[in-house]
Motif scaffolding. Sequence first.
Motif, PDB file in Angstrom:
ATOM      1  N   TYR A   1      -0.712  46.121 -11.052  1.00  0.00           N
ATOM      2  CA  TYR A   1      -0.833  44.801 -10.408  1.00  0.00           C
ATOM      3  C   TYR A   1       0.091  43.795 -11.115  1.00  0.00           C
ATOM      4  O   TYR A   1       0.667  42.921 -10.483  1.00  0.00           O
ATOM      5  CB  TYR A   1      -2.273  44.293 -10.477  1.00  0.00           C
ATOM      6  CG  TYR A   1      -3.237  45.014  -9.561  1.00  0.00           C
ATOM      7  CD1 TYR A   1      -3.096  44.930  -8.178  1.00  0.00           C
ATOM      8  CD2 TYR A   1      -4.308  45.740 -10.065  1.00  0.00           C
ATOM      9  CE1 TYR A   1      -3.988  45.572  -7.319  1.00  0.00           C
ATOM     10  CE2 TYR A   1      -5.208  46.385  -9.223  1.00  0.00           C
ATOM     11  CZ  TYR A   1      -5.038  46.300  -7.853  1.00  0.00           C
ATOM     12  OH  TYR A   1      -5.913  46.921  -7.013  1.00  0.00           O
ATOM     13  N   ASN A   2       0.204  43.916 -12.429  1.00  0.00           N
ATOM     14  CA  ASN A   2       1.066  42.985 -13.182  1.00  0.00           C
ATOM     15  C   ASN A   2       2.508  43.074 -12.693  1.00  0.00           C
ATOM     16  O   ASN A   2       3.201  42.066 -12.559  1.00  0.00           O
ATOM     17  CB  ASN A   2       1.032  43.306 -14.684  1.00  0.00           C
ATOM     18  CG  ASN A   2      -0.390  43.417 -15.196  1.00  0.00           C
ATOM     19  OD1 ASN A   2      -0.964  44.491 -15.153  1.00  0.00           O
ATOM     20  ND2 ASN A   2      -0.975  42.319 -15.643  1.00  0.00           N
ATOM     21  N   LYS A   3       2.928  44.287 -12.427  1.00  0.00           N
ATOM     22  CA  LYS A   3       4.312  44.487 -11.960  1.00  0.00           C
ATOM     23  C   LYS A   3       4.495  43.842 -10.580  1.00  0.00           C
ATOM     24  O   LYS A   3       5.546  43.232 -10.303  1.00  0.00           O
ATOM     25  CB  LYS A   3       4.608  45.990 -11.899  1.00  0.00           C
ATOM     26  CG  LYS A   3       6.019  46.327 -11.552  1.00  0.00           C
ATOM     27  CD  LYS A   3       6.976  45.997 -12.692  1.00  0.00           C
ATOM     28  CE  LYS A   3       8.424  46.216 -12.306  1.00  0.00           C
ATOM     29  NZ  LYS A   3       9.350  45.772 -13.348  1.00  0.00           N
ATOM     30  N   VAL A   4       3.490  43.960  -9.725  1.00  0.00           N
ATOM     31  CA  VAL A   4       3.588  43.323  -8.398  1.00  0.00           C
ATOM     32  C   VAL A   4       3.725  41.812  -8.550  1.00  0.00           C
ATOM     33  O   VAL A   4       4.556  41.170  -7.899  1.00  0.00           O
ATOM     34  CB  VAL A   4       2.360  43.681  -7.518  1.00  0.00           C
ATOM     35  CG1 VAL A   4       2.407  42.923  -6.199  1.00  0.00           C
ATOM     36  CG2 VAL A   4       2.304  45.178  -7.261  1.00  0.00           C
ATOM     37  N   VAL A   5       2.919  41.245  -9.437  1.00  0.00           N
ATOM     38  CA  VAL A   5       2.994  39.792  -9.682  1.00  0.00           C
ATOM     39  C   VAL A   5       4.387  39.415 -10.206  1.00  0.00           C
ATOM     40  O   VAL A   5       4.994  38.434  -9.774  1.00  0.00           O
ATOM     41  CB  VAL A   5       1.883  39.343 -10.662  1.00  0.00           C
ATOM     42  CG1 VAL A   5       2.124  37.933 -11.168  1.00  0.00           C
ATOM     43  CG2 VAL A   5       0.520  39.445  -9.981  1.00  0.00           C
ATOM     44  N   GLU A   6       4.885  40.224 -11.123  1.00  0.00           N
ATOM     45  CA  GLU A   6       6.228  39.947 -11.667  1.00  0.00           C
ATOM     46  C   GLU A   6       7.282  39.930 -10.549  1.00  0.00           C
ATOM     47  O   GLU A   6       8.097  39.007 -10.459  1.00  0.00           O
ATOM     48  CB  GLU A   6       6.553  41.048 -12.695  1.00  0.00           C
ATOM     49  CG  GLU A   6       7.912  40.934 -13.338  1.00  0.00           C
ATOM     50  CD  GLU A   6       8.236  42.180 -14.172  1.00  0.00           C
ATOM     51  OE1 GLU A   6       7.369  42.623 -14.955  1.00  0.00           O
ATOM     52  OE2 GLU A   6       9.344  42.708 -14.022  1.00  0.00           O
ATOM     53  N   LEU A   7       7.244  40.953  -9.688  1.00  0.00           N
ATOM     54  CA  LEU A   7       8.270  41.096  -8.650  1.00  0.00           C
ATOM     55  C   LEU A   7       8.148  40.066  -7.529  1.00  0.00           C
ATOM     56  O   LEU A   7       9.154  39.599  -7.001  1.00  0.00           O
ATOM     57  CB  LEU A   7       8.145  42.485  -8.002  1.00  0.00           C
ATOM     58  CG  LEU A   7       8.513  43.693  -8.845  1.00  0.00           C
ATOM     59  CD1 LEU A   7       7.934  44.960  -8.224  1.00  0.00           C
ATOM     60  CD2 LEU A   7      10.023  43.806  -8.962  1.00  0.00           C
ATOM     61  N   CYS A   8       6.907  39.776  -7.165  1.00  0.00           N
ATOM     62  CA  CYS A   8       6.670  38.945  -5.966  1.00  0.00           C
ATOM     63  C   CYS A   8       6.421  37.482  -6.304  1.00  0.00           C
ATOM     64  O   CYS A   8       6.316  36.660  -5.384  1.00  0.00           O
ATOM     65  CB  CYS A   8       5.463  39.467  -5.183  1.00  0.00           C
ATOM     66  SG  CYS A   8       5.653  41.140  -4.572  1.00  0.00           S
ATOM     67  N   SER A   9       6.290  37.143  -7.568  1.00  0.00           N
ATOM     68  CA  SER A   9       5.946  35.756  -7.880  1.00  0.00           C
ATOM     69  C   SER A   9       6.674  35.235  -9.133  1.00  0.00           C
ATOM     70  O   SER A   9       7.451  34.281  -9.059  1.00  0.00           O
ATOM     71  CB  SER A   9       4.417  35.651  -8.056  1.00  0.00           C
ATOM     72  OG  SER A   9       4.030  34.336  -8.271  1.00  0.00           O
ATOM     73  N   THR A  10       6.429  35.870 -10.269  1.00  0.00           N
ATOM     74  CA  THR A  10       6.953  35.319 -11.531  1.00  0.00           C
ATOM     75  C   THR A  10       8.481  35.372 -11.601  1.00  0.00           C
ATOM     76  O   THR A  10       9.122  34.372 -11.958  1.00  0.00           O
ATOM     77  CB  THR A  10       6.341  36.089 -12.726  1.00  0.00           C
ATOM     78  OG1 THR A  10       4.932  36.184 -12.510  1.00  0.00           O
ATOM     79  CG2 THR A  10       6.615  35.367 -14.028  1.00  0.00           C
ATOM     80  N   ASN A  11       9.041  36.508 -11.265  1.00  0.00           N
ATOM     81  CA  ASN A  11      10.508  36.613 -11.343  1.00  0.00           C
ATOM     82  C   ASN A  11      11.214  35.674 -10.370  1.00  0.00           C
ATOM     83  O   ASN A  11      12.148  34.967 -10.781  1.00  0.00           O
ATOM     84  CB  ASN A  11      10.970  38.061 -11.145  1.00  0.00           C
ATOM     85  CG  ASN A  11      10.853  38.860 -12.431  1.00  0.00           C
ATOM     86  OD1 ASN A  11      10.535  38.305 -13.482  1.00  0.00           O
ATOM     87  ND2 ASN A  11      11.099  40.151 -12.358  1.00  0.00           N
ATOM     88  N   PRO A  12      10.817  35.642  -9.088  1.00  0.00           N
ATOM     89  CA  PRO A  12      11.518  34.686  -8.208  1.00  0.00           C
ATOM     90  C   PRO A  12      11.396  33.240  -8.698  1.00  0.00           C
ATOM     91  O   PRO A  12      12.345  32.468  -8.591  1.00  0.00           O
ATOM     92  CB  PRO A  12      10.859  34.873  -6.836  1.00  0.00           C
ATOM     93  CG  PRO A  12       9.767  35.863  -7.011  1.00  0.00           C
ATOM     94  CD  PRO A  12       9.917  36.532  -8.329  1.00  0.00           C
ATOM     95  N   ALA A  13      10.231  32.889  -9.258  1.00  0.00           N
ATOM     96  CA  ALA A  13      10.080  31.511  -9.774  1.00  0.00           C
ATOM     97  C   ALA A  13      11.052  31.254 -10.918  1.00  0.00           C
ATOM     98  O   ALA A  13      11.700  30.199 -10.978  1.00  0.00           O
ATOM     99  CB  ALA A  13       8.642  31.283 -10.238  1.00  0.00           C
TER     100      ALA A  13
END
Length: 456
Positions: free
Chosen positions: A358-370
Motif C-alpha cells: 500500500y505504501n508503494k501505491v501511495v508513493e506512486l499515486c500521491s506522494t511522488n506526483p506532489a
Amino acid sequence: MDKIIKNGTIITATDTYKADIAIKDGKIIMIGESLNDIEAKEIIDASGKLILPGAIDAHTHLEMPFGGTVSADSYGAGTRAAACGGVTTVFDFALQKKGEGLIQTAEGRNKLCEPNACVDYAFHVAITDLTKEVLLELKTAVEYGISSFKVFMVYKKEGLMVNDGVMCKILERSKEVGALIAVHAENPDLIDMRIDEFLKAGKTSPWYHYLSRPEFVEAEADKRAIHWAKALNAPLYIVHLANKEGMEEVKKARDEGYEIYAETCPQYLYFTNEVYKREDGRNFVCSPPMKGQDSQDALWKGIKSGDIATIATDHCPFQSYEKDWGKDDFTKIPNGCMGIENMYPFMLSEANNGRLSYNKVVELCSTNPAKIFGCAPEKGTIAVGSDADIVIYDPCKQFTITKENMHSDVDHTIWEGVKLNGYIDMTFSRGMLVFKDGQFLGKYGWGKFIKRKGRK
Ligand code: DUC
Ligand code: ZN
Ligand code: ZN
C-alpha cells in the motif's frame, strides 16, 4: 476541531501505523495515538479501514478539443469522477493555441475549470508555439505557480508537435527557470508512414492502430527525449510510458544519475494489445496504445525497482458514438480512454492482492506526483499541516466496475466488469466529504487552483 477520524490505519509512502487524525479548516491539525480528549463536531470511525492521502492524477484531458471533437468529461464531470475514485488533485493539460501566452492559456482553461472543479487542480501548459516571448514567459509562468510544461513529439498534422530543436530550447530554458518538462514520446513520421500503408491495404481495424504505433515507435522517441535531456543535463518527465525498451532506457539513465521521471497509467498495467482484437477494440484506442505482455511485465518491474515514478491516468474519454466514427477506419477513432475513477482503486486492489505494498501505491499515486510537480507537503501525504485530502479505504469491500457505478459523463468504461479487491469508502477534499458509499457528495466550484513551487 471540525472532524476526527478515529481507529484507522494510516498509510503514507513510508509508514503504516494506527492513529487518529484531527481536521480543522481543511488542514490536518493533529495526528495522535488516541485523540479521545479533543472535542470535534464530527467523529468518523475508521475501524478496520486504511487512511490514505488523496491521489493526485497528474495527467488528464478534460473537455479538451481533440480528434475532431471535445473529450467527453467536462471539468465538473471529470473532477466529480475523480473525487469518487479517491483523486483529490487533478493536473489537466492546457493546450497553448498559436500566438497565445502560457499564462493566457492557463487562465483561459481556468475560466472553464474554476466554476466547476470538485477537487483541487493545476495545469501543465502544453507548448505548441515557442516564440521569443514564450521562452521569456516561462520564468513568469513558474513564478505564477505553473512549474511544469508539456511537449508533444507527435501530433504533427494536428499542430501540437514540437521538433527536436524546439524541444531542446525548452529543456534548456526549463533548467534556468526551475520548470519541469513532460513529454509525450512517439515518432510521428513512422506512425504516418505505417498508417498510410495500412489504409492502402484496407487494414482498418483497431488492431492496426496498435500496429501503426508499436513498441519501437514509442521506444525511439523515449530514447531521443532521454538523449536530449542527458545532453543538456535537464530534468525530464516522460508521460504514459508503455513500452519495455523505453522502460529500460529510463532505468539506464536513472542508474547513471540523471533526473528522469517516468509515468505509466493503469490501462498499461492491466490491459495488453489483445484488446484491439476485441469487438469493442475501438474503445481502447489511445496513444500510445496498450502494448504486448513483455512491455506490461517491464512496467511492473519498473514499479518494483523504483524506475516508474508515478501513475496517472491520461483520462481523455469519448462517447461510444464518437468512438464509432472509426468502426471502419481506426484513424477516425478519437484517441483516449477513461481512468480517473479507476486508478487508485485498481492500484490499491493490486496491493490488497499482494502485488505491491500500500505504501508503494501511495508513493506512486500521491506522494511522488506532489513532490515532482511542486505541491508537497500540502498535497501527497498525511502529515500535520498538510491539506486534509484523505481517502478511507475498506480492504474488505468487493467491487465490480461497471458503467452504472461510475460518476463520469461517459456512456461506457473500458474497465467494465473488472473486479476489485477492496474499495474506497470515503473521500475528503480539504476536509470536506466529497464521496461516501458510492455517492458523490461534493460541490462544483469547490476545487481550488494550486499555485506550485518551481524547482529552485
Ligand atoms: N493520447 C490520447 O490517447 N488522448 C489524448 C492525448 C494523447 O496523447
Ligand atoms: Zn499523450
Ligand atoms: Zn495525455
